[in-house]
Design a protein around this motif. Structure first.
Motif, mmCIF file in Angstrom:
data_model
loop_
_atom_site.group_PDB
_atom_site.id
_atom_site.type_symbol
_atom_site.label_atom_id
_atom_site.label_comp_id
_atom_site.label_asym_id
_atom_site.label_seq_id
_atom_site.Cartn_x
_atom_site.Cartn_y
_atom_site.Cartn_z
ATOM 1 N N VAL A 94 -4.811 0.248 3.928
ATOM 2 C CA VAL A 94 -4.903 0.508 2.492
ATOM 3 C C VAL A 94 -6.333 0.248 2.027
ATOM 4 O O VAL A 94 -6.870 -0.842 2.251
ATOM 5 N N CYS A 96 -9.009 -1.138 -0.204
ATOM 6 C CA CYS A 96 -8.960 -2.225 -1.184
ATOM 7 C C CYS A 96 -10.366 -2.573 -1.658
ATOM 8 O O CYS A 96 -11.337 -2.460 -0.899
ATOM 9 N N PRO A 131 -6.073 -1.571 -4.905
ATOM 10 C CA PRO A 131 -5.708 -2.988 -4.916
ATOM 11 C C PRO A 131 -6.961 -3.847 -4.791
ATOM 12 O O PRO A 131 -7.940 -3.452 -4.140
ATOM 13 N N PRO A 172 -2.129 -3.778 -7.753
ATOM 14 C CA PRO A 172 -1.941 -5.101 -7.144
ATOM 15 C C PRO A 172 -3.240 -5.894 -7.087
ATOM 16 O O PRO A 172 -4.308 -5.345 -6.792
ATOM 17 N N ILE A 255 -0.428 -7.215 2.047
ATOM 18 C CA ILE A 255 -0.885 -5.865 1.711
ATOM 19 C C ILE A 255 -0.125 -4.827 2.522
ATOM 20 O O ILE A 255 0.149 -3.715 2.044
ATOM 21 N N LEU A 258 2.762 -3.094 0.783
ATOM 22 C CA LEU A 258 2.572 -2.130 -0.299
ATOM 23 C C LEU A 258 3.066 -0.746 0.122
ATOM 24 O O LEU A 258 2.978 -0.378 1.307
ATOM 25 N N GLU A 260 1.831 2.128 -0.129
ATOM 26 C CA GLU A 260 0.844 3.025 0.481
ATOM 27 C C GLU A 260 0.313 2.510 1.811
ATOM 28 O O GLU A 260 -0.590 3.111 2.402
ATOM 29 N N THR A 379 4.988 -4.208 -7.078
ATOM 30 C CA THR A 379 4.620 -3.529 -5.828
ATOM 31 C C THR A 379 5.674 -2.542 -5.353
ATOM 32 O O THR A 379 5.531 -1.949 -4.286
#
Length: 548
Positions: A94, A96, A131, A172, A255, A258, A260, A379
């Motif tokens: 993801v 971030c 995030p 998030p 994470i 999440l 995604e 989330t």
């Protein structure tokens, strides 16, 4: 055709670029070797090592504003990169935004450009829906320049305003306190969705010296705002970690929950088949029969129940040392991420409240569960409730602790939850505990029960005594009853009440969708999760075929 030799102009340009690159590399060194050694002596990693452990292997890291504060505050020394590292990289697949204080630079203190750099990173994250991970290790505002850092709309306070707005937008935010977090800066992690804290770190509005000066109280740093205190007493910290590496590993795990989060470099569609072959629970599903008793009186650790239902090594327990009569955890069921809210049936001991009875909801456990439900909604995680609850705590101490307020907070969070909810009644489901743990009135997509489940406004013993007392007083008004007749009445009342608490009585009236075998709980949940996570149909105007 041969290449021409570089022109003097191009050579000059290359040399300039190389010099800039070299200077930038020095900026990335932060406070230098001495600062790095100081971090290691405290058992902490330098900021860029923290980031390298956090990011996926070989992840690109697009650093933002590495030149911030360059030559701006020379009267105070060098402030490389404004004492904070900001940039975008991949964590568990993801992308971030990372915002990490560099404690080797003036103890991570905030200068005017530090605040502006953090605000810019927050804005980019907000506009790109990234995030945010904050790695907090800061002494707070650099006091000699407080008038340039503290008051304006693009200064320190704006950061916390942004925390609140970003959270409300559903982006998030994860905060890990990995050193100092003092004064106004303490609001940043507490305004985030998930808070982690390492052993030896400090989180307080005023440190021990200031507390002594302000109110004359002498208190050490750990008692005032240490990680263990916040994990066990204040309940501020969600995850208490032993060191930096443990903390960074936990962030990666969170994470990865999440929606995604990517697997094997490819985004997994929401309706993709889940893993029923390789993912296995830590304990045999049959082991649940050794946990519970037929009469529901046996104490058991609900973590053992969860271990027979969810995937092995997938549990991240939330606020494990706080509000212990409810266990809240992130986990996976056949690879699918879920939140779990489960009544703990062991008697527990807390530093703040002392002994607490298993199966009872206290103020601290209600507060914890409410925040957890809100976070699962933030989330997008489905929530599974495991009910074995005798109700909320009663009595003077409970009322003075605000049990009604805390209970209402949990009921409100469950009522307004929009993620799919599944309820499994494994034992008692009594009184308002039924409501708080997502009973039928609170719209679980599915509600199933074990054969040992019992439904009622209160337990049979208490209820039958109460009903008997009412009926007995009525009889005494009409005529005198013999002791034998009264005892017969008591037995009849208790028998009738016990019949109504039998789960078959509830199932007949539609209070549960199915009675399932305990050892089949995992298999049932695997199927139900596939159903509840399908996208809901979007309403549109459509009449079908009608006469014209």
């Amino acid at each position: 055709m041969s290449r021409s030799s570089p022109s003097p102009s191009s050579e000059l340009l290359r040399a300039h670029c190389a010099a800039i690159s070299q200077e930038e590399a020095a900026l990335r060194g932060g406070g230098g070797k001495a600062g790095h050694e100081r971090q290691r002596k405290m058992g902490r990693l330098p900021v860029r090592e923290r980031i390298s452990h956090l990011l996926d292997k070989d992840s690109p890291f697009f650093e933002i504003a590495v030149w911030a504060a360059h030559k701006m505050y020379e009267e105070w020394g060098k402030i490389p990169a404004a004492g904070v590292v900001t940039g975008i990289g991949y964590v568990a697949g993801v992308p971030c935004m990372i915002i990490a204080n560099d404690a080797t630079v003036k103890a991570g203190a905030f200068f005017p450009q530090t605040a502006k750099k953090v605000i810019r990173a927050q804005r980019i994250a907000f506009e790109c829906a990234l995030p945010i991970v904050y790695l907090v290790d800061s002494a707070g505002v650099f006091l000699p320049m407080q008038d340039e850092i503290f008051p304006d709309e693009d200064d320190f306070g704006r950061i916390f305003r942004n925390n609140s707005v970003i959270s409300a937008a559903g982006i998030p935010q994860f905060a890990a306190i990995m050193g100092n977090c003092v004064a106004g800066g303490a609001y940043l992690p507490v305004l985030c969705d998930k808070i982690l804290m390492t052993k030896g770190s400090g989180l307080y509005l005023a440190g021990p010296s200031l507390v002594k000066a302000a109110i004359g109280q002498v208190v050490d740093a750990e008692e005032l705002g240490g990680a263990q205190m916040h994990a066990e007493i204040s309940g501020t910290v969600d995850f208490y970690e032993k060191d930096d590496l443990s903390c960074l590993k936990r962030i990666r795990s969170l994470i990865a929950l999440l929606p995604e989060a990517q697997e094997d470099g490819r985004a997994r569609p929401p309706d993709a088949p889940i893993d029923t072959k390789t993912a296995k629970p830590a304990k045999s599903p049959d082991s649940v029969y050794d946990l519970i008793s037929f009469d529901g009186q046996k104490q058991y650790d609900v973590r053992d129940l969860l271990s027979a239902v969810v995937d092995a090594n997938s549990i991240d327990e939330y606020k494990a040392d706080y509000g212990k009569t409810i266990v809240t955890a992130y986990a996976r069921v056949a690879g699918r991420a879920v939140g779990a809210v489960a009544n703990q049936r062991l008697q527990v001991r807390t530093k703040k409240e002392g002994i607490q009875m298993g199966g009872v909801i206290y103020s601290d456990s209600a507060d914890k569960a409410a925040r957890f439900v809100m976070d699962c909604n933030q989330t997008g995680l489905p929530i599974i409730f495991f009910q074995d609850v005798t109700g909320f705590m009663v009595g003077r101490d409970a009322e003075q602790s605000g049990i009604i307020r805390s209970g209402a907070k949990l009921v409100n969070a469950v009522s307004n939850s929009v993620v799919p909810k599944i309820t499994v009644v494994v034992g008692g489901s009594f009184g308002a505990g039924n409501y708080a743990m997502c009973g039928k009135a609170y719209d679980p997509r599915f509600i199933v029960a074990w054969p040992t489940a019992r439904y009622a406004v209160m337990g049979a013993a208490q209820a039958s005594d109460t009903v008997f007392a009412v009926l007995a007083r009525a009889r005494e008004r009409d005529k005198k009853s013999s002791p034998e007749e009264l005892e017969e009445l008591r037995a009849t009342v208790k028998k009738n009440y016990e019949e109504q608490t039998d789960i078959r009585y509830g199932a007949a009236r539609g209070w549960v969708d199915a009675i399932i075998q305990p050892h089949e709980t995992r298999d049932v949940l695997i199927n139900l999760l596939q159903y509840v996570t399908r996208p809901m149909p979007k309403a549109r105007f459509h009449t079908g075929v009608i006469q014209v």
